[in-house]
Enzyme design. Structure first.
Site, PDB file in Angstrom:
ATOM      1  N   ARG A  83     155.214  19.179   9.020  1.00  0.00           N
ATOM      2  CA  ARG A  83     154.179  20.102   9.466  1.00  0.00           C
ATOM      3  C   ARG A  83     154.703  21.531   9.487  1.00  0.00           C
ATOM      4  O   ARG A  83     155.763  21.816  10.016  1.00  0.00           O
ATOM      5  CB  ARG A  83     153.676  19.750  10.861  1.00  0.00           C
ATOM      6  CG  ARG A  83     152.760  20.854  11.388  1.00  0.00           C
ATOM      7  CD  ARG A  83     151.681  20.397  12.233  1.00  0.00           C
ATOM      8  NE  ARG A  83     150.821  21.526  12.588  1.00  0.00           N
ATOM      9  CZ  ARG A  83     150.063  21.541  13.625  1.00  0.00           C
ATOM     10  NH1 ARG A  83     150.020  20.508  14.429  1.00  0.00           N
ATOM     11  NH2 ARG A  83     149.306  22.592  13.884  1.00  0.00           N
ATOM     12  N   ARG A  92     146.749  21.157   7.725  1.00  0.00           N
ATOM     13  CA  ARG A  92     148.031  20.618   8.186  1.00  0.00           C
ATOM     14  C   ARG A  92     148.197  19.189   7.704  1.00  0.00           C
ATOM     15  O   ARG A  92     147.214  18.465   7.554  1.00  0.00           O
ATOM     16  CB  ARG A  92     148.130  20.670   9.697  1.00  0.00           C
ATOM     17  CG  ARG A  92     147.046  19.853  10.366  1.00  0.00           C
ATOM     18  CD  ARG A  92     146.763  20.264  11.746  1.00  0.00           C
ATOM     19  NE  ARG A  92     145.986  21.485  11.723  1.00  0.00           N
ATOM     20  CZ  ARG A  92     145.334  21.977  12.764  1.00  0.00           C
ATOM     21  NH1 ARG A  92     145.381  21.370  13.895  1.00  0.00           N
ATOM     22  NH2 ARG A  92     144.646  23.071  12.682  1.00  0.00           N
ATOM     23  N   ASP A  95     148.748  16.590  12.799  1.00  0.00           N
ATOM     24  CA  ASP A  95     148.573  17.260  14.085  1.00  0.00           C
ATOM     25  C   ASP A  95     148.495  16.174  15.143  1.00  0.00           C
ATOM     26  O   ASP A  95     147.700  15.233  15.002  1.00  0.00           O
ATOM     27  CB  ASP A  95     147.287  18.097  14.073  1.00  0.00           C
ATOM     28  CG  ASP A  95     147.103  18.913  15.334  1.00  0.00           C
ATOM     29  OD1 ASP A  95     148.106  19.373  15.910  1.00  0.00           O
ATOM     30  OD2 ASP A  95     145.945  19.113  15.754  1.00  0.00           O
ATOM     31  N   ASP A  97     148.144  15.734  19.293  1.00  0.00           N
ATOM     32  CA  ASP A  97     147.849  16.416  20.560  1.00  0.00           C
ATOM     33  C   ASP A  97     147.713  15.405  21.684  1.00  0.00           C
ATOM     34  O   ASP A  97     147.057  14.364  21.514  1.00  0.00           O
ATOM     35  CB  ASP A  97     146.527  17.188  20.464  1.00  0.00           C
ATOM     36  CG  ASP A  97     146.609  18.401  19.570  1.00  0.00           C
ATOM     37  OD1 ASP A  97     147.648  19.089  19.593  1.00  0.00           O
ATOM     38  OD2 ASP A  97     145.626  18.671  18.854  1.00  0.00           O
TER      39      ASP A  97
END
Length: 161
Positions: A83, A92, A95, A97
């Site tokens: 990344r 990207r 990702d 989160d």
């Protein structure tokens, strides 16, 4: 062990493969267990529209890692997968989160560690996969996530076969 929800997204370099590899990496997190992962969904980008559609999923893990350590491990997975941040809400390869970490609420000065994730409840590509795997998830304020999901209208979300 704390139950935590991790959102995954990718729109570069074979996104389905990226999500699959990220889930494999999540299954190897220290002091953690990957409990369940949602189906894969495709969604329009939230940021600049001159990029490809995203593949999204949500994973439920049980972990003994503290939120800061979990974040560091997720960032290490992103880095290992290649990344590179080019622009805000841009394309990207992966990702990861933290969306929820049990019933914990953290609002720190660190822009990378806010729990619950500040935009989770308004993102169909987070809430719909989350409710697929944990339909009874309760928010830190005691509300049922399913009731709050009415705030996240399904704009352009498609479940992959």
């Amino acid at each position: 062990m704390v139950r935590a929800c991790i959102a995954l997204g990718s729109n570069l370099d074979n996104p389905v493969l990226q999500i699959t590899q990220a889930l494999e990496a999540l299954s190897k997190l220290p002091y953690s267990n990957l409990v369940k992962a949602s189906s894969l969904y495709t969604s329009a980008p939230q940021g600049p529209q001159d990029q490809g559609r995203f593949i999204n999923a949500v994973a439920l893990i049980e972990t003994r890692l503290q939120p800061e350590d979990l974040l560091k491990n997720l960032q290490a997975i992103e880095k290992a997968m290649g990344r590179i941040k080019t622009r805000h809400w841009g394309e990207r390869c992966i990702d990861l989160d933290i969306i929820f970490y049990g019933q914990l609420q953290i609002a720190m000065d660190d822009p990378d560690l806010k729990i619950p994730h500040p935009l989770a409840l308004s993102r169909d590509f987070v809430m719909i996969p989350l409710l697929e795997i944990v339909p009874d998830w309760t928010l830190p304020n005691g509300d049922a996530a399913a009731e709050r999901c009415q705030d996240c209208l399904q704009h352009d979300l498609t479940k992959l076969p």
